[in-house]
Design an enzyme around this catalytic site. Structure first.
Site, mmCIF file in Angstrom:
data_model
loop_
_atom_site.group_PDB
_atom_site.id
_atom_site.type_symbol
_atom_site.label_atom_id
_atom_site.label_comp_id
_atom_site.label_asym_id
_atom_site.label_seq_id
_atom_site.Cartn_x
_atom_site.Cartn_y
_atom_site.Cartn_z
ATOM 1 N N ASP A 138 0.841 -1.201 0.000
ATOM 2 C CA ASP A 138 0.000 0.000 0.000
ATOM 3 C C ASP A 138 0.874 1.247 0.000
ATOM 4 O OD1 ASP A 138 -2.356 -1.701 0.482
ATOM 5 O OD2 ASP A 138 -1.411 -1.997 2.440
ATOM 6 N N ASP A 165 -3.770 1.141 4.415
ATOM 7 C CA ASP A 165 -4.333 -0.009 5.110
ATOM 8 C C ASP A 165 -3.871 -0.032 6.555
ATOM 9 O OD1 ASP A 165 -5.453 -0.687 2.702
ATOM 10 O OD2 ASP A 165 -4.457 -2.632 2.517
ATOM 11 N N ARG A 224 -13.736 -0.282 -0.852
ATOM 12 C CA ARG A 224 -12.991 -0.231 0.408
ATOM 13 C C ARG A 224 -12.818 1.204 0.915
ATOM 14 N NH1 ARG A 224 -8.281 -4.845 -0.726
ATOM 15 N NH2 ARG A 224 -9.752 -6.492 -1.326
#
Length: 598
Positions: A138, A165, A224
């Site tokens: 990420d 994340d 998400r």
């Protein structure tokens, strides 16, 4: 300077006395108020970052990596692009100057917190390598039992695997006033935020306590926002308006999510309940605003009650929801002032020059120019800049004088800001995070004709340009001849020392972008783009008075962004009683300003 110095009190934002400081989102720079920390980062003893440790200012990636990894430091990051990965230790504050960008390498993260404790990260951009459907890291990671983390006013985009994340039993995290997005550099897997990375990671139980507030999931984000497993997550007062979204919040195995007073506009699904991996603890929808949501989804269960107190804006009407939307779009991202500067400085969220200075275009009609950049003291970003167009409005459109154009924007990469020239009066460019918006209402007195505009990036070794044409029709006014067209006038952003100040006897102030550095040369009127006469704002104690703004809507908010009052201005002199002394945000039409009443 410790954490308290970084989190400047709201009273320090304004000069003493009853003061109005004008900040027009379509005409000149605004700065985000330095809102205090809230949410789970205030728990477990609180989060203080590098408070109590020494300070250092870095201007190269070697020093940044060295000091960040060692921890026990307050680190100020000068403008420029720093290639990651940057590993962050404990007891550290990392605070960026305007134009400080942490870039993600082809493999790995831009910045990684792994087992880090007591970390504050603020006012930085994180530029990903582009989201692609392959397995990598990420852009920004909070991992391996990191605890007490505050990530505030950052702009994260194009993360390879995700944007940010939070995984592996990390805990007591607050994400606030942050923008997540993807640009054309991303070709798939545009899944922004994961909290809990596996259905089998039962060690996450009792951890992953996360607050996300006043954060914007913008265009390009597909899923998400966040997706949660096992965590206890408070999603409050956020904006979800990505036109690419398939779902926003996803609740999965043992997720306990409190989804409270958010604004969902034009998305497929606000909430997705994913039960294939196991039962969901709760995903409670509480007093949210949903507009043009294609597939409504009721929540499930009763979510946890936070262990902290937190003021939230009511969004139970369109006006209130739009007010929160506008506040988040204005302030989310790297919009805080440079270290050591007065908070009234040029951030990366608005244009910083007059938007109605006249120029002679090729069609000999009067047009406007806007400048937007991250800081008046900006350094050059190495490399080639790019502009990518987004939004429903076309770069070639026709509009009648007195009507609004269809808004569109360009995402800026590899540069610190942008300028635009050639727009019709009343239309301007506004920088919000890394996006440069073209919007506004064409002046009723604008001459008919074709206005060819050009947007150009600033602050890059090689800048980029994009052009278009807005054709104005219809009010019967003959186009101005080239001999009568005024020359272009570029306005340098004012420093905080040259902002207009006022005496307590008059309590009036002019718009900073309209005056010189000498406050004695200022008039008493705020000149509003799109307003026929100039309008004036003044205060006397708790009484707020607005003159010459009839036909516009006035809204008053507290400094947390909560709407206190809204009314249509029907007369030439309109008054309102502020609920108490202190600082407020006043919006009149497209103009936003701060009001301090005593």
């Amino acid at each position: 300077m410790g954490c308290n110095s970084l989190r400047m009190s709201l009273s320090a934002l304004l000069v003493c006395g009853a003061t109005v400081v004008g900040t027009a989102t379509s005409a000149f720079a605004v700065t985000s108020p330095d809102f205090p920390m809230a949410g789970f980062a205030t728990q477990n003893g609180g989060t203080t970052g590098g408070k109590g440790y020494s300070e250092v200012t870095v201007d190269n990636v070697s020093d940044l990596k060295s000091y960040a990894k060692a921890g026990n430091k307050i680190i100020y990051v000068k403008p420029g692009t720093y290639m990651g990965p940057v590993e962050v230790g404990s007891n550290v504050t990392i605070y960026g100057y305007q134009g400080a960008i942490i870039a993600q390498p082809t493999s790995g993260s831009a910045m990684k917190l792994s087992g880090s404790k007591n970390v504050i990260i603020r006012n930085l951009k994180f530029k990903g390598v582009g989201a692609h459907d392959d397995d990598d890291e990420d852009c920004l990671q909070v991992n391996h039992e990191s605890k007490n983390v505050w990530i505030d006013h950052v702009d994260v985009y194009d993360g390879h695997d995700g944007n940010l994340d939070i995984t592996n039993a990390s805990d007591y995290v607050t994400i606030s006033w942050t923008k997540f997005s993807y640009t054309s550099a991303s070709t798939g897997h545009q899944f922004s935020n994961l909290i809990g990375n596996s259905k089998t990671k039962t060690s996450d139980r009792g951890h992953l306590n996360v607050t996300i507030h006043h954060t914007w999931w913008a265009d390009g984000v597909v899923e998400r926002m966040p997706r949660v497993r096992f965590g206890k997550v408070h999603v409050a007062n956020n904006l979800f308006d990505s036109k690419d979204a398939s779902y926003c919040v996803r609740a999965a195995i043992e997720a306990d999510i409190r989804i409270e007073r958010n604004v969902f506009i034009g998305v497929q699904k606000a909430l997705d309940l994913y039960t294939s991996d196991g039962a969901i603890t709760a995903a409670q929808m509480i007093e949210n605003y949903e507009e043009n949501v294609k597939k409504p989804q009721a929540g499930t269960g009763t979510a946890f009650k936070p262990s902290y107190s937190m003021s939230l804006t009511d969004v139970n009407t369109q006006a209130k929801a739009y007010a929160l939307r506008d506040s988040i779009k204005l302030y989310a991202g790297a919009t805080l002032p440079d270290p050591g500067r007065s908070p009234v400085v040029t951030p990366a969220s608005s244009s910083s020059a007059k938007s109605s200075s006249s120029v002679a275009s090729s069609s000999s009609v009067k047009s406007s120019s806007s400048v937007a950049k991250s800081s008046s003291s900006q350094g050059t970003v190495a490399g080639e800049a790019s502009l990518t167009k987004h939004g429903s409005g076309s770069t070639t459109q026709t509009v009648a004088a007195g009507e609004s154009i269809m808004e569109f924007y360009y995402t800026i990469a590899g540069a610190t800001g942008a300028t635009v020239t050639g727009l019709p009066d009343g239309v301007s460019g506004t920088l919000k995070g890394s996006d440069f918006y073209i919007s506004g209402t064409v002046s009723a007195t604008a001459a008919p004709g074709a206005y060819k505009f050009t947007v150009t990036t600033t602050g890059a070794t090689t800048n980029a340009s994009k052009s278009g044409t807005i054709t104005v029709t219809g009010n019967g006014t003959a186009p101005a001849s080239s001999s009568s067209a005024k020359s272009s006038s570029s306005v340098t952003p004012q420093s905080s020392d040259s902002e207009t100040s006022v005496s307590s006897s008059s309590n009036k102030v002019t718009e900073p972008a309209e005056v010189t550095s000498s406050s004695s040369e200022a008039s008493d009127a705020i000149r509003g783009t799109g307003f026929a006469p100039q309008f004036t704002v003044s205060t006397a104690g708790r009484v707020l008075q607005v003159q010459n703004a009839a036909g516009n809507t006035m809204a008053i908010f507290d400094m947390q962004g909560r709407l206190l009052l809204t009314k249509r201005i029907a007369t030439s002199v309109e008054s309102a009683l502020l609920p108490h002394t202190g600082t407020f945000i006043l919006k009149i039409g497209p103009r936003t300003m701060r009001v301090n009443a005593r």
